[in-house]
Scaffold this motif. Structure first.
Motif, PDB file in Angstrom:
ATOM      1  N   GLY A 158       0.863  -1.112  -0.114  1.00  0.00           N
ATOM      2  CA  GLY A 158      -0.035   0.043   0.055  1.00  0.00           C
ATOM      3  C   GLY A 158       0.776   1.241   0.081  1.00  0.00           C
ATOM      4  O   GLY A 158       0.531   2.325  -0.549  1.00  0.00           O
ATOM      5  N   ASP A 159       2.026   1.402   0.782  1.00  0.00           N
ATOM      6  CA  ASP A 159       2.997   2.249   0.531  1.00  0.00           C
ATOM      7  C   ASP A 159       3.432   2.568  -0.589  1.00  0.00           C
ATOM      8  O   ASP A 159       3.386   3.953  -1.179  1.00  0.00           O
ATOM      9  N   LEU A 160       3.555   1.604  -1.453  1.00  0.00           N
ATOM     10  CA  LEU A 160       4.258   1.848  -2.786  1.00  0.00           C
ATOM     11  C   LEU A 160       3.052   2.356  -3.721  1.00  0.00           C
ATOM     12  O   LEU A 160       3.025   3.501  -4.427  1.00  0.00           O
ATOM     13  N   MET A 161       1.781   1.673  -3.455  1.00  0.00           N
ATOM     14  CA  MET A 161       0.618   2.188  -4.407  1.00  0.00           C
ATOM     15  C   MET A 161       0.205   3.691  -4.132  1.00  0.00           C
ATOM     16  O   MET A 161      -0.221   4.275  -4.911  1.00  0.00           O
ATOM     17  N   SER A 177       0.233   6.653  -6.860  1.00  0.00           N
ATOM     18  CA  SER A 177      -0.822   7.239  -7.401  1.00  0.00           C
ATOM     19  C   SER A 177      -0.642   8.914  -7.086  1.00  0.00           C
ATOM     20  O   SER A 177      -1.262   9.675  -7.831  1.00  0.00           O
ATOM     21  N   GLN A 178      -0.065   9.276  -5.807  1.00  0.00           N
ATOM     22  CA  GLN A 178      -0.126  10.509  -5.666  1.00  0.00           C
ATOM     23  C   GLN A 178       0.828  11.329  -6.559  1.00  0.00           C
ATOM     24  O   GLN A 178       0.648  12.464  -6.785  1.00  0.00           O
ATOM     25  N   LEU A 198      13.441  10.057  -6.181  1.00  0.00           N
ATOM     26  CA  LEU A 198      13.488  10.512  -4.825  1.00  0.00           C
ATOM     27  C   LEU A 198      12.942   9.665  -3.799  1.00  0.00           C
ATOM     28  O   LEU A 198      13.340   9.193  -2.540  1.00  0.00           O
ATOM     29  N   PHE A 199      11.697   9.211  -4.021  1.00  0.00           N
ATOM     30  CA  PHE A 199      10.721   8.251  -3.170  1.00  0.00           C
ATOM     31  C   PHE A 199      11.335   6.959  -3.261  1.00  0.00           C
ATOM     32  O   PHE A 199      11.729   6.512  -2.000  1.00  0.00           O
ATOM     33  N   LEU A 200      11.891   6.475  -4.186  1.00  0.00           N
ATOM     34  CA  LEU A 200      12.343   5.238  -4.099  1.00  0.00           C
ATOM     35  C   LEU A 200      13.626   5.272  -3.255  1.00  0.00           C
ATOM     36  O   LEU A 200      14.185   4.113  -2.834  1.00  0.00           O
ATOM     37  N   LEU A 217      -3.424  -2.784   0.871  1.00  0.00           N
ATOM     38  CA  LEU A 217      -4.295  -2.373  -0.093  1.00  0.00           C
ATOM     39  C   LEU A 217      -5.748  -2.201   0.494  1.00  0.00           C
ATOM     40  O   LEU A 217      -6.720  -1.476   0.215  1.00  0.00           O
ATOM     41  N   GLU A 218      -5.901  -3.094   1.601  1.00  0.00           N
ATOM     42  CA  GLU A 218      -7.186  -2.857   2.306  1.00  0.00           C
ATOM     43  C   GLU A 218      -7.390  -1.756   3.117  1.00  0.00           C
ATOM     44  O   GLU A 218      -8.302  -0.822   3.425  1.00  0.00           O
ATOM     45  N   ASP A 219      -6.298  -1.209   3.754  1.00  0.00           N
ATOM     46  CA  ASP A 219      -6.185   0.199   4.360  1.00  0.00           C
ATOM     47  C   ASP A 219      -6.434   1.272   3.488  1.00  0.00           C
ATOM     48  O   ASP A 219      -7.335   2.126   3.873  1.00  0.00           O
ATOM     49  N   ILE A 220      -5.956   1.002   2.155  1.00  0.00           N
ATOM     50  CA  ILE A 220      -6.578   2.022   1.080  1.00  0.00           C
ATOM     51  C   ILE A 220      -7.891   2.208   0.824  1.00  0.00           C
ATOM     52  O   ILE A 220      -8.485   3.138   0.849  1.00  0.00           O
TER      53      ILE A 220
END
Length: 221
Positions: free
Chosen positions: A164-167, A171-172, A195-197, A215-218
């Motif tokens: 979820g952190d990656l997705m 997305s953002q 920079l994120f990576l 992904l459930e958190d999202i």
């Protein structure tokens, strides 16, 4: 000669779509994908048709309504991003790339597919549980989880990172900032993703607050 089966007879009776019809459908999906990233799910369908270079009648001949078009856009993007994830994992298996290098390549490729167009999956009105979408999503998330696991096992990914952190970041960082005019936004995307990576690499320089995002958190928001 054996008699033709019912399936073979049906195939002969159903004509293949003309090449120009296939191209029109692909152009509509591509146009909708681009506009969804910028304008969200309320993008006017006549604007989608204009961007695709087709008439409104052609759009509605291919897609019954907005929900039908959104479904096909999300399915197309999911399938294309999953293909990139599969290639990244195959590169690791073949010894052609390190685990984190493969993860990095996947993230940049996913950005180019306009992964921000998957945001309708978070809309309560969108049928995110359609069997086609569930199958495509499960394949994608399974491969990404494997990529993350490989990078973690190689000691190259910092602790406390979930899919979820990656997705969320993808997305953002691939959606234009509100009020930016969206002008030449694309030229910043890969720079900021890099920079994120870099921030995901081990050893970490700080402790992350909270828990790894799933992904459930999202979906729960």
């Amino acid at each position: 000669m054996a008699p033709a089966t019912a399936t073979e007879t049906h195939r002969r009776r159903v004509p293949r779509p003309r090449a120009d019809a296939v191209r029109n459908r692909e152009r509509i999906v591509a146009a909708a994908r681009e506009l969804l990233v910028v304008q969200g799910t309320d993008v006017p369908l006549d604007e989608v048709a204009r961007r695709a270079g087709v008439g409104n009648a052609t759009l509605y001949r291919n897609f019954a309504d907005r929900a039908d078009l959104l479904h096909h856009v999300v399915l197309t993007v999911t399938d294309r991003v999953a293909a990139h994830a599969d290639r990244a994992l195959a590169a690791v298996d073949a010894g052609e790339a390190g685990a984190f290098e493969a993860l990095r390549s996947f993230v940049h490729a996913a950005a180019d597919e306009r992964i921000g167009a998957l945001c309708p999956m978070l809309d309560s009105a969108f049928d995110k549980n359609h069997p086609d979408l569930v199958a495509a999503r499960d394949q994608l998330t399974g491969t990404i989880d494997e990529l993350i696991g490989r990078a973690r096992a190689a000691g190259e990914l910092r602790a406390g990172i979930g899919i979820g952190d990656l997705m969320v970041a993808l997305s953002q960082l691939t959606r234009p900032l509100p009020g930016s005019g969206c002008g030449d936004f694309d030229r910043f995307v890969h720079r900021h993703l890099q920079l994120f990576l870099d921030g995901l690499m081990a050893p970490a320089r700080s402790e992350l607050p909270g828990e790894p995002v799933t992904l459930e958190d999202i979906r729960r928001g």
